[in-house]
Scaffold this motif. Structure first.
Motif, PDB file in Angstrom:
ATOM      1  N   LYS A   2       0.835  -1.198   0.000  1.00  0.00           N
ATOM      2  CA  LYS A   2       0.000   0.000   0.000  1.00  0.00           C
ATOM      3  C   LYS A   2       0.876   1.257   0.000  1.00  0.00           C
ATOM      4  CE  LYS A   2      -3.741  -2.291   2.560  1.00  0.00           C
ATOM      5  NZ  LYS A   2      -4.357  -2.429   3.907  1.00  0.00           N
ATOM      6  N   ILE A   4       2.724   4.804   0.789  1.00  0.00           N
ATOM      7  CA  ILE A   4       3.248   5.521   1.964  1.00  0.00           C
ATOM      8  C   ILE A   4       3.080   7.021   1.728  1.00  0.00           C
ATOM      9  CG2 ILE A   4       5.344   6.125   3.263  1.00  0.00           C
ATOM     10  CD1 ILE A   4       6.290   3.266   2.947  1.00  0.00           C
ATOM     11  N   TYR A   9       8.754  17.930   6.716  1.00  0.00           N
ATOM     12  CA  TYR A   9       8.545  19.185   7.434  1.00  0.00           C
ATOM     13  C   TYR A   9       9.876  19.785   7.871  1.00  0.00           C
ATOM     14  CZ  TYR A   9       9.657  16.602  11.647  1.00  0.00           C
ATOM     15  OH  TYR A   9      10.331  15.865  12.579  1.00  0.00           O
ATOM     16  N   ALA A  20       2.664  15.907  13.010  1.00  0.00           N
ATOM     17  CA  ALA A  20       2.237  14.721  13.759  1.00  0.00           C
ATOM     18  C   ALA A  20       0.715  14.689  13.890  1.00  0.00           C
ATOM     19  CB  ALA A  20       2.895  14.705  15.137  1.00  0.00           C
ATOM     20  N   GLN A  24      -1.823  11.780  12.303  1.00  0.00           N
ATOM     21  CA  GLN A  24      -2.886  11.089  13.034  1.00  0.00           C
ATOM     22  C   GLN A  24      -4.227  11.203  12.315  1.00  0.00           C
ATOM     23  OE1 GLN A  24      -2.472  11.485  17.595  1.00  0.00           O
ATOM     24  NE2 GLN A  24      -1.039  12.996  16.792  1.00  0.00           N
ATOM     25  N   LEU A  27      -3.995   8.829   9.339  1.00  0.00           N
ATOM     26  CA  LEU A  27      -4.027   7.420   9.738  1.00  0.00           C
ATOM     27  C   LEU A  27      -5.388   7.014  10.289  1.00  0.00           C
ATOM     28  CD1 LEU A  27      -0.449   7.218  11.222  1.00  0.00           C
ATOM     29  CD2 LEU A  27      -1.308   5.818   9.335  1.00  0.00           C
ATOM     30  N   THR A  28      -6.100   7.961  10.882  1.00  0.00           N
ATOM     31  CA  THR A  28      -7.450   7.649  11.370  1.00  0.00           C
ATOM     32  C   THR A  28      -8.404   7.457  10.190  1.00  0.00           C
ATOM     33  OG1 THR A  28      -7.041   8.900  13.392  1.00  0.00           O
ATOM     34  CG2 THR A  28      -9.349   8.489  12.824  1.00  0.00           C
ATOM     35  N   VAL A  34      -3.572   2.925   3.475  1.00  0.00           N
ATOM     36  CA  VAL A  34      -2.153   3.244   3.337  1.00  0.00           C
ATOM     37  C   VAL A  34      -1.297   2.254   4.121  1.00  0.00           C
ATOM     38  CG1 VAL A  34      -2.592   5.725   3.019  1.00  0.00           C
ATOM     39  CG2 VAL A  34      -2.127   4.846   5.326  1.00  0.00           C
ATOM     40  N   HIS A  35      -0.048   2.133   3.693  1.00  0.00           N
ATOM     41  CA  HIS A  35       0.899   1.334   4.480  1.00  0.00           C
ATOM     42  C   HIS A  35       1.280   2.090   5.748  1.00  0.00           C
ATOM     43  CE1 HIS A  35       4.071  -1.544   5.299  1.00  0.00           C
ATOM     44  NE2 HIS A  35       4.901  -0.528   5.517  1.00  0.00           N
ATOM     45  N   GLY A  36       1.339   3.411   5.609  1.00  0.00           N
ATOM     46  CA  GLY A  36       1.684   4.216   6.779  1.00  0.00           C
ATOM     47  C   GLY A  36       1.974   5.653   6.395  1.00  0.00           C
ATOM     48  N   VAL A  37       2.289   6.435   7.418  1.00  0.00           N
ATOM     49  CA  VAL A  37       2.672   7.835   7.214  1.00  0.00           C
ATOM     50  C   VAL A  37       4.094   8.010   7.745  1.00  0.00           C
ATOM     51  CG1 VAL A  37       2.225  10.241   7.842  1.00  0.00           C
ATOM     52  CG2 VAL A  37       0.310   8.713   7.357  1.00  0.00           C
ATOM     53  N   LEU A  38       4.960   8.540   6.882  1.00  0.00           N
ATOM     54  CA  LEU A  38       6.347   8.785   7.266  1.00  0.00           C
ATOM     55  C   LEU A  38       6.522  10.258   7.608  1.00  0.00           C
ATOM     56  CD1 LEU A  38       9.382   7.799   7.381  1.00  0.00           C
ATOM     57  CD2 LEU A  38       9.549   8.540   4.995  1.00  0.00           C
ATOM     58  N   LEU A  39       6.908  10.516   8.852  1.00  0.00           N
ATOM     59  CA  LEU A  39       7.262  11.874   9.267  1.00  0.00           C
ATOM     60  C   LEU A  39       8.747  12.062   8.992  1.00  0.00           C
ATOM     61  CD1 LEU A  39       5.232  11.921  12.582  1.00  0.00           C
ATOM     62  CD2 LEU A  39       4.893  13.512  10.685  1.00  0.00           C
ATOM     63  N   HIS A  40       9.057  12.985   8.086  1.00  0.00           N
ATOM     64  CA  HIS A  40      10.434  13.144   7.617  1.00  0.00           C
ATOM     65  C   HIS A  40      10.910  14.584   7.838  1.00  0.00           C
ATOM     66  CE1 HIS A  40      13.921  13.434   5.111  1.00  0.00           C
ATOM     67  NE2 HIS A  40      13.310  13.926   4.059  1.00  0.00           N
TER      68      HIS A  40
END
Lengths: 96, 96
Positions: A2, A4, A9, A20, A24, A27-28, A34-40
């Motif tokens: 899925k 990403i 930021y 962040a 959230q 992701l909610t 999605v596979h996920g959220v990357l905070l970069h």
């Protein structure tokens, strides 16, 4: 795999917390999409951009502002699950 | 590329918020040391695990508990920047 969603930021600008929060929200809403959220943390000052699998869907410099959370979800939805309804926030504003 | 820390959490267990909090702690401490933190909703019920570039450094099932944030930072530090001091929280507890 899925997609990403990457939130890039500027840490020196103090944008970790809003990023962040957006993570959230995303992701909610898109837990299954999605596979996920990357905070970069960006190495570029003033950078706030959103990418999905490396493809940019929002850039603060280009837009001249941060995205509204509703707008951001619509942009992500259009890529990760175009059929998905985002509920009442997804309706068009009433015609005056 | 710098390492990516993955927080894999069970969304049905309601663990997004603590994972997002941990992500912020990690990103505040390791801004320059990591590429980013990936929040990844697990498809496995009850899963909470932490990986660095795919290598597991903590698993809730194996440990029987969630990690302390201090412990988590030490585990991450040992991989991403072993020379880094974590300040006063990094000292050993006083001998009784």
């Amino acid at each position: 795999m899925k997609p990403i969603v990457t939130l890039e930021y500027c840490p020196k600008c103090g944008w970790l917390m809003r990023s962040a929060w957006m993570a959230q929200e995303i992701l909610t809403t898109f837990t299954e999409d999605v596979h996920g959220v990357l905070l970069h943390p960006s190495e570029i000052s003033g950078r706030f951009s959103v990418q999905i699998d490396g493809k940019k869907i929002f850039d603060r410099k280009e837009a001249g502002r941060f995205p509204e959370i509703k707008e951001l979800k619509q942009l992500i939805r259009d890529v990760v699950n175009p059929e998905k309804s985002l509920g009442h926030s997804d309706k068009l504003p009433p015609t005056p």
